[in-house]
Design a protein around this motif. Structure first.
Motif: not given
Length: 144
Positions: A48-52, A75-82, A102-106, A127-133
């Motif tokens: 999941h984290l990799t995708r986002w 929705t985010d839930d539908e995307i996550n489930a898919r 993915a984290f290192e490339l980010r 910030r979208a897929d960083g510390a807060e996520h």
């Protein structure tokens, strides 16, 4: 954002990433969430984290080039489930490795943004897929 703010953000991102991955690696085969939530194992969270992360890193690059990404369907839930279904064939090791890459490339993508190019939109994307996520995921893992 100036160089100091970027460095602080990336330092917090790394700290939260390491805290989350420590929990994921300590509970590799169990469902991580309470019984009323979807069944997600460490593999699922890594995938999941990799995708986002890949999505927001691509969005950062597109924004720098003057473009935008196509919106995702659902929705985010539908995307996550898919995505969970699509990634269900990955092993934990594969998902972990993809997540780390993915984290290192980010981080490198964010470090590569020229200081003069930073604006509110780029900062939001960074910030979208960083510390807060990462902290958010850690906060609702019930397997600890």
């Amino acid at each position: 954002m100036d160089a100091e703010a970027i460095a602080a953000m990336l330092c917090e991102d790394r700290a939260q990433w390491e805290a989350l991955t420590a929990v994921l690696d300590a509970h590799t085969e169990r469902s991580l969430h309470d019984p009323s939530s979807p069944l997600w194992t460490s593999r699922d969270v890594y995938a999941h984290l990799t995708r986002w992360i890949e999505r927001s890193t691509s969005e950062l690059g597109m924004r720098l080039e003057g473009g935008t990404l196509q919106p995702l369907e659902g929705t985010d839930d539908e995307i996550n489930a898919r995505w969970q279904q699509e990634d269900s064939g990955l092993s934990l090791d594969e998902a972990r490795e993809r997540g780390q890459q993915a984290f290192e490339l980010r981080l490198r993508a964010i470090e590569g943004v020229p200081t003069a190019r930073w604006d509110k939109m780029l900062e939001a994307i960074a910030r979208a897929d960083g510390a807060e996520h990462y902290a958010g995921h850690r906060s609702y893992i019930s397997a600890t």
